[in-house]
Design a protein around this motif. Sequence first.
Motif, PDB file in Angstrom:
ATOM      1  N   ALA A  96       0.684  -1.175   0.114  1.00 44.56           N
ATOM      2  CA  ALA A  96       0.168  -0.038  -0.036  1.00 44.56           C
ATOM      3  C   ALA A  96       0.870   1.547  -0.051  1.00 44.56           C
ATOM      4  O   ALA A  96       0.594   2.321  -0.825  1.00 44.56           O
ATOM      5  CB  ALA A  96      -1.026   0.059   1.177  1.00 44.56           C
ATOM      6  N   ASP A  97       1.900   1.087   0.839  1.00 54.23           N
ATOM      7  CA  ASP A  97       2.832   2.557   0.711  1.00 54.23           C
ATOM      8  C   ASP A  97       3.501   2.573  -0.548  1.00 54.23           C
ATOM      9  O   ASP A  97       3.661   3.725  -1.116  1.00 54.23           O
ATOM     10  CB  ASP A  97       4.094   1.974   1.796  1.00 54.23           C
ATOM     11  N   ARG A  98       4.063   1.703  -1.093  1.00 52.52           N
ATOM     12  CA  ARG A  98       4.634   1.581  -2.801  1.00 52.52           C
ATOM     13  C   ARG A  98       3.417   2.310  -3.634  1.00 52.52           C
ATOM     14  O   ARG A  98       3.777   3.093  -4.432  1.00 52.52           O
ATOM     15  CB  ARG A  98       5.035   0.364  -3.018  1.00 52.52           C
ATOM     16  N   THR A  99       2.189   1.585  -3.510  1.00 53.34           N
ATOM     17  CA  THR A  99       1.115   1.997  -4.412  1.00 53.34           C
ATOM     18  C   THR A  99       1.038   3.560  -4.507  1.00 53.34           C
ATOM     19  O   THR A  99       0.686   4.528  -5.223  1.00 53.34           O
ATOM     20  CB  THR A  99       0.027   1.377  -4.069  1.00 53.34           C
ATOM     21  N   ALA A 100       0.941   4.161  -2.936  1.00 50.53           N
ATOM     22  CA  ALA A 100       0.579   5.562  -2.625  1.00 50.53           C
ATOM     23  C   ALA A 100       1.770   6.241  -3.302  1.00 50.53           C
ATOM     24  O   ALA A 100       1.620   7.435  -3.516  1.00 50.53           O
ATOM     25  CB  ALA A 100       0.254   5.506  -1.025  1.00 50.53           C
ATOM     26  N   GLU A 101       2.943   5.873  -2.895  1.00 46.08           N
ATOM     27  CA  GLU A 101       4.092   6.534  -3.313  1.00 46.08           C
ATOM     28  C   GLU A 101       4.019   6.858  -4.946  1.00 46.08           C
ATOM     29  O   GLU A 101       4.445   7.855  -5.553  1.00 46.08           O
ATOM     30  CB  GLU A 101       5.272   5.766  -3.090  1.00 46.08           C
ATOM     31  N   ARG A 102       3.859   5.793  -5.560  1.00 48.39           N
ATOM     32  CA  ARG A 102       3.866   5.718  -7.232  1.00 48.39           C
ATOM     33  C   ARG A 102       2.512   6.625  -7.599  1.00 48.39           C
ATOM     34  O   ARG A 102       2.764   7.554  -8.731  1.00 48.39           O
ATOM     35  CB  ARG A 102       3.440   4.402  -7.725  1.00 48.39           C
ATOM     36  N   GLN A 103       1.608   6.874  -6.991  1.00 53.29           N
ATOM     37  CA  GLN A 103       0.448   7.567  -7.174  1.00 53.29           C
ATOM     38  C   GLN A 103       0.686   9.060  -6.862  1.00 53.29           C
ATOM     39  O   GLN A 103       0.243   9.770  -7.676  1.00 53.29           O
ATOM     40  CB  GLN A 103      -0.822   7.242  -6.679  1.00 53.29           C
ATOM     41  N   LEU A 104       1.490   9.362  -5.842  1.00 52.09           N
ATOM     42  CA  LEU A 104       1.562  10.886  -5.695  1.00 52.09           C
ATOM     43  C   LEU A 104       3.007  11.351  -5.888  1.00 52.09           C
ATOM     44  O   LEU A 104       3.005  12.529  -5.744  1.00 52.09           O
ATOM     45  CB  LEU A 104       1.592  10.851  -3.864  1.00 52.09           C
ATOM     46  N   ARG A 105       4.087  10.509  -6.090  1.00 50.43           N
ATOM     47  CA  ARG A 105       5.201  11.385  -6.258  1.00 50.43           C
ATOM     48  C   ARG A 105       5.326  12.215  -7.502  1.00 50.43           C
ATOM     49  O   ARG A 105       4.259  11.970  -8.270  1.00 50.43           O
ATOM     50  CB  ARG A 105       6.266  10.122  -6.526  1.00 50.43           C
ATOM     51  N   ALA A 106       6.175  13.085  -7.732  1.00 52.49           N
ATOM     52  CA  ALA A 106       6.400  13.744  -8.837  1.00 52.49           C
ATOM     53  C   ALA A 106       7.020  12.861  -9.962  1.00 52.49           C
ATOM     54  O   ALA A 106       7.659  11.747  -9.993  1.00 52.49           O
ATOM     55  CB  ALA A 106       7.299  14.829  -8.560  1.00 52.49           C
ATOM     56  N   TYR A 107       6.552  13.318 -11.306  1.00 46.00           N
ATOM     57  CA  TYR A 107       7.116  12.676 -12.437  1.00 46.00           C
ATOM     58  C   TYR A 107       7.480  13.734 -13.427  1.00 46.00           C
ATOM     59  O   TYR A 107       6.663  14.317 -14.028  1.00 46.00           O
ATOM     60  CB  TYR A 107       5.921  11.675 -13.162  1.00 46.00           C
ATOM     61  N   GLY A 212      20.280  15.663 -22.778  1.00 44.68           N
ATOM     62  CA  GLY A 212      20.547  15.983 -21.382  1.00 44.68           C
ATOM     63  C   GLY A 212      19.736  15.224 -20.439  1.00 44.68           C
ATOM     64  O   GLY A 212      19.181  13.964 -20.744  1.00 44.68           O
ATOM     65  N   GLN A 213      19.843  15.591 -19.130  1.00 42.16           N
ATOM     66  CA  GLN A 213      18.887  14.907 -17.838  1.00 42.16           C
ATOM     67  C   GLN A 213      18.445  15.784 -17.061  1.00 42.16           C
ATOM     68  O   GLN A 213      18.977  16.791 -16.843  1.00 42.16           O
ATOM     69  CB  GLN A 213      19.812  13.772 -17.446  1.00 42.16           C
ATOM     70  N   VAL A 214      17.338  15.584 -16.412  1.00 44.25           N
ATOM     71  CA  VAL A 214      16.786  16.370 -15.191  1.00 44.25           C
ATOM     72  C   VAL A 214      16.758  15.326 -14.219  1.00 44.25           C
ATOM     73  O   VAL A 214      16.198  14.227 -14.024  1.00 44.25           O
ATOM     74  CB  VAL A 214      15.079  16.473 -15.481  1.00 44.25           C
ATOM     75  N   ILE A 215      17.348  15.867 -13.014  1.00 44.75           N
ATOM     76  CA  ILE A 215      17.635  15.090 -11.739  1.00 44.75           C
ATOM     77  C   ILE A 215      16.705  15.738 -10.560  1.00 44.75           C
ATOM     78  O   ILE A 215      17.063  17.039 -10.603  1.00 44.75           O
ATOM     79  CB  ILE A 215      19.037  15.126 -11.417  1.00 44.75           C
ATOM     80  N   TYR A 216      16.029  15.282  -9.930  1.00 47.57           N
ATOM     81  CA  TYR A 216      15.109  15.980  -8.683  1.00 47.57           C
ATOM     82  C   TYR A 216      14.877  15.160  -7.722  1.00 47.57           C
ATOM     83  O   TYR A 216      15.250  13.688  -7.799  1.00 47.57           O
ATOM     84  CB  TYR A 216      13.852  16.293  -9.549  1.00 47.57           C
ATOM     85  N   ASP A 217      14.277  15.669  -6.782  1.00 48.25           N
ATOM     86  CA  ASP A 217      14.038  14.626  -5.516  1.00 48.25           C
ATOM     87  C   ASP A 217      12.376  14.835  -5.296  1.00 48.25           C
ATOM     88  O   ASP A 217      11.920  16.004  -5.595  1.00 48.25           O
ATOM     89  CB  ASP A 217      14.758  15.355  -4.196  1.00 48.25           C
ATOM     90  N   ASP A 218      11.817  13.895  -4.858  1.00 54.27           N
ATOM     91  CA  ASP A 218      10.327  13.912  -4.761  1.00 54.27           C
ATOM     92  C   ASP A 218      10.080  13.792  -3.222  1.00 54.27           C
ATOM     93  O   ASP A 218      11.073  14.116  -2.489  1.00 54.27           O
ATOM     94  CB  ASP A 218       9.917  12.444  -5.242  1.00 54.27           C
ATOM     95  N   ILE A 219       8.845  13.944  -2.731  1.00 53.34           N
ATOM     96  CA  ILE A 219       8.527  14.338  -1.504  1.00 53.34           C
ATOM     97  C   ILE A 219       9.038  13.286  -0.663  1.00 53.34           C
ATOM     98  O   ILE A 219       9.017  13.412   0.631  1.00 53.34           O
ATOM     99  CB  ILE A 219       7.081  14.625  -1.297  1.00 53.34           C
ATOM    100  N   TYR A 220       9.200  12.129  -1.234  1.00 53.46           N
ATOM    101  CA  TYR A 220       9.813  10.819  -0.336  1.00 53.46           C
ATOM    102  C   TYR A 220      11.342  11.077  -0.154  1.00 53.46           C
ATOM    103  O   TYR A 220      11.871   9.898   0.205  1.00 53.46           O
ATOM    104  CB  TYR A 220       9.340   9.549  -0.872  1.00 53.46           C
ATOM    105  N   LEU A 221      12.086  12.094  -0.494  1.00 53.13           N
ATOM    106  CA  LEU A 221      13.399  12.101  -0.408  1.00 53.13           C
ATOM    107  C   LEU A 221      14.226  11.159  -1.429  1.00 53.13           C
ATOM    108  O   LEU A 221      15.257  10.882  -1.064  1.00 53.13           O
ATOM    109  CB  LEU A 221      13.948  12.334   0.958  1.00 53.13           C
ATOM    110  N   ARG A 222      13.419  10.685  -2.423  1.00 57.17           N
ATOM    111  CA  ARG A 222      14.162   9.587  -3.300  1.00 57.17           C
ATOM    112  C   ARG A 222      14.570  10.548  -4.528  1.00 57.17           C
ATOM    113  O   ARG A 222      13.854  11.426  -5.097  1.00 57.17           O
ATOM    114  CB  ARG A 222      13.283   8.644  -3.837  1.00 57.17           C
ATOM    115  N   ASN A 223      15.807  10.191  -5.011  1.00 59.25           N
ATOM    116  CA  ASN A 223      16.423  10.790  -6.116  1.00 59.25           C
ATOM    117  C   ASN A 223      15.892  10.264  -7.430  1.00 59.25           C
ATOM    118  O   ASN A 223      15.881   9.069  -7.502  1.00 59.25           O
ATOM    119  CB  ASN A 223      18.149  10.918  -5.982  1.00 59.25           C
ATOM    120  N   ARG A 224      15.286  11.011  -8.390  1.00 58.86           N
ATOM    121  CA  ARG A 224      14.869  10.701  -9.509  1.00 58.86           C
ATOM    122  C   ARG A 224      15.536  11.385 -10.733  1.00 58.86           C
ATOM    123  O   ARG A 224      16.232  12.242 -10.474  1.00 58.86           O
ATOM    124  CB  ARG A 224      13.264  11.029  -9.791  1.00 58.86           C
ATOM    125  N   GLN A 225      15.325  10.575 -11.749  1.00 58.62           N
ATOM    126  CA  GLN A 225      16.132  11.191 -12.967  1.00 58.62           C
ATOM    127  C   GLN A 225      15.331  10.990 -14.186  1.00 58.62           C
ATOM    128  O   GLN A 225      14.939   9.761 -14.459  1.00 58.62           O
ATOM    129  CB  GLN A 225      17.575  10.336 -13.159  1.00 58.62           C
TER     130      GLN A 225
END
Length: 253
Positions: A96-107, A212-225
Amino acid sequence: MRFLFIILSMFMLTGHAGAQETQRVVVTQDNYAAPIAPHEEPNARVQNERDEISEYWNLLGHRLKITDTLLVLFTLLLSFATGALWWSTRKLVQGADRTAERQLRAYISVDNGPIAFRQAKRALFEFRLHITNNGLTPANNVRIISNVAITNSNIPIGFDYSLTDLPMSSPFRSVTSVAPRQSMFHSRMVKRMPVSELRLISSGENIFHVWGQVIYDDIYLRNRQTNFSFIIFAARRRQEAVWHRTEEHNNSN
């Protein structure tokens, strides 16, 4: 005298009858108890031994009581069931936590934008990339770095998309935040293009390659690219430029 003899005779008869009655009671008790002692006690001992045998069993060379063994087995089974239930509940919570994270995180996605062309002494092209947050929460510490080159239309498989040659202080690197469902643009320019090279681009022999690339942090403090790579066919007059994504370096996590 005769009267005294009669009383004495009655007394003796009474005593003799009482003695006989007492003897008869005692004998009766002896006759009743005598058969029990030798026959009932061994039977009770045998029965007790049989009961004890029926309450115990031999397990791996050990004599264990059946009820205690069953109680231990039931306790172990209950402990196993409780552990399995806890593990299943933990898996459900994590899912449930992973599902909520996938639904709410930044893309973050990167799309092509307009091209600005100015020509004074030498031609200048400006490419604008639209950076969009398609998620439901902000993208923080958004860092964008890009590069551009003039090449032929065939980008080889295994092209080196590394950007390590650009330092942290590079003007082509930017840091910002993007709110949910909001967009920003990232600009990349090509300066000092001679006329001879401009003619090759106008004829279609050469194209622009922006990656190029875009690197960012979501609200779960995970680094995304998010990686991006476009080839751009510059338009002639009164024609729009054509953007195409390359086969590689267009992915994200």
